[in-house]
Design a protein around this motif. Structure first.
Motif, PDB file in Angstrom:
ATOM      1  N   GLY A 135      37.380  43.093  37.356  1.00 47.82           N
ATOM      2  CA  GLY A 135      36.251  42.182  37.538  1.00 47.82           C
ATOM      3  C   GLY A 135      36.547  41.082  38.550  1.00 47.82           C
ATOM      4  N   LEU A 136      37.832  40.775  38.756  1.00 47.56           N
ATOM      5  CA  LEU A 136      38.209  39.762  39.741  1.00 47.56           C
ATOM      6  C   LEU A 136      37.898  40.207  41.167  1.00 47.56           C
ATOM      7  N   SER A 141      30.262  36.566  43.213  1.00 51.10           N
ATOM      8  CA  SER A 141      31.188  35.485  42.828  1.00 51.10           C
ATOM      9  C   SER A 141      30.999  35.044  41.385  1.00 51.10           C
ATOM     10  N   GLN A 142      29.773  35.127  40.848  1.00 56.30           N
ATOM     11  CA  GLN A 142      29.556  34.711  39.468  1.00 56.30           C
ATOM     12  C   GLN A 142      30.267  35.655  38.498  1.00 56.30           C
ATOM     13  N   SER A 147      34.929  36.456  34.938  1.00 55.88           N
ATOM     14  CA  SER A 147      36.162  37.192  34.629  1.00 55.88           C
ATOM     15  C   SER A 147      37.348  36.229  34.555  1.00 55.88           C
ATOM     16  N   VAL A 148      37.389  35.271  35.471  1.00 53.71           N
ATOM     17  CA  VAL A 148      38.466  34.270  35.468  1.00 53.71           C
ATOM     18  C   VAL A 148      38.437  33.461  34.170  1.00 53.71           C
ATOM     19  N   GLY A 170      39.293  33.321  47.576  1.00 53.82           N
ATOM     20  CA  GLY A 170      38.026  32.943  46.959  1.00 53.82           C
ATOM     21  C   GLY A 170      37.426  31.681  47.559  1.00 53.82           C
ATOM     22  N   ASP A 171      36.157  31.423  47.216  1.00 53.83           N
ATOM     23  CA  ASP A 171      35.500  30.203  47.683  1.00 53.83           C
ATOM     24  C   ASP A 171      35.854  29.045  46.750  1.00 53.83           C
ATOM     25  N   ASN A 172      35.275  27.871  47.028  1.00 51.60           N
ATOM     26  CA  ASN A 172      35.624  26.677  46.252  1.00 51.60           C
ATOM     27  C   ASN A 172      35.306  26.828  44.767  1.00 51.60           C
ATOM     28  N   LEU A 173      34.149  27.430  44.436  1.00 48.82           N
ATOM     29  CA  LEU A 173      33.778  27.584  43.032  1.00 48.82           C
ATOM     30  C   LEU A 173      34.758  28.498  42.306  1.00 48.82           C
TER      31      LEU A 173
END
Length: 224
Positions: A135-136, A141-142, A147-148, A170-173
């Motif tokens: 899932g990572l 991104s959501q 998953s994180v 990854g991005d900031n979020l």
């Protein structure tokens, strides 16, 4: 998805017993699985998974009102029956984990995949990581963030290599979600690279969170 359509997709009657429904589901999974199926078809596979999950939900809902069982005399027969029931429940639990994991990997919409990741996080079973790890790498991104967070909820600290790789791409979020997850894990030493990198990030939010984690890491090391 309507109940009739779900049974039609699996090719079973609405009155079919649970064992027959499961056999039909497994047979179609083996045929349609995108990676290992005899007739790979991602769209058909997703519909089969969704149909099976919907049928399970329909039948569970019909059993919500549950009356207290009669007291039974303890006997070898009763004990054997009880053990058989426990084995069946354990088997169903494993199948359920597989079903949720399959939805995370092949769900038609980001919402379905993200919700599946959250359900795995709430399962209490660290073996869910076999699905969460994949899932990572989701394209949405959501789903990745869900998953994180699930990894953090299950306290899977051995996910450090995957989370480190994700942090740098990854991005900031996504990076903020990873830092939050490190904060809830008991061991953060394996995430030193993330923390040090985050302290130099362009985002002030990421720098502050990383600095807080760095202080916690120092305290952990001083107690050794």
């Amino acid at each position: 998805m309507l109940a009739k359509e779900c049974f039609r997709i699996l090719g079973v009657a609405e009155s079919a017993p649970e064992s027959e429904i499961k056999r039909a589901y497994r047979r179609m999974v083996m045929q349609l699985h995108p990676d290992t199926g005899q007739r790979p078809d991602s769209l058909a596979f997703s519909r089969v998974v969704e149909a099976y999950r919907s049928i399970s939900n329909f039948r569970t809902a019909s059993r919500i009102i549950d009356f207290p069982p009669r007291r039974e005399r303890y006997s070898s027969r009763t004990t054997a029956g009880r053990r058989k029931t426990e084995r069946e429940e354990n088997r169903r639990g494993k199948e359920s984990l597989h079903d949720i994991g399959t939805t995370l990997l092949y769900g038609k919409t980001p919402y379905l995949r993200s919700f599946a990741a959250m359900r795995l996080g709430n399962s209490g079973r660290r073996s869910s990581y076999v699905y969460l790890r994949q899932g990572l790498h989701d394209r949405d991104s959501q789903v990745v963030i869900s998953s994180v967070k699930a990894i953090g909820k299950l306290k899977i600290d051995y996910a450090a290599p995957e989370l480190t790789s994700l942090f740098f791409r990854g991005d900031n979020l996504v990076r903020i979600a990873i830092l939050e997850t490190i904060g809830v894990l008991e061991k953060s030493a394996g995430f030193r690279g993330i923390i040090l990198s985050g302290m130099q990030d362009d985002s002030s939010v990421i720098r502050r969170r990383s600095l807080r984690l760095f202080k916690n890491l120092q305290q952990q090391e001083s107690r050794r």
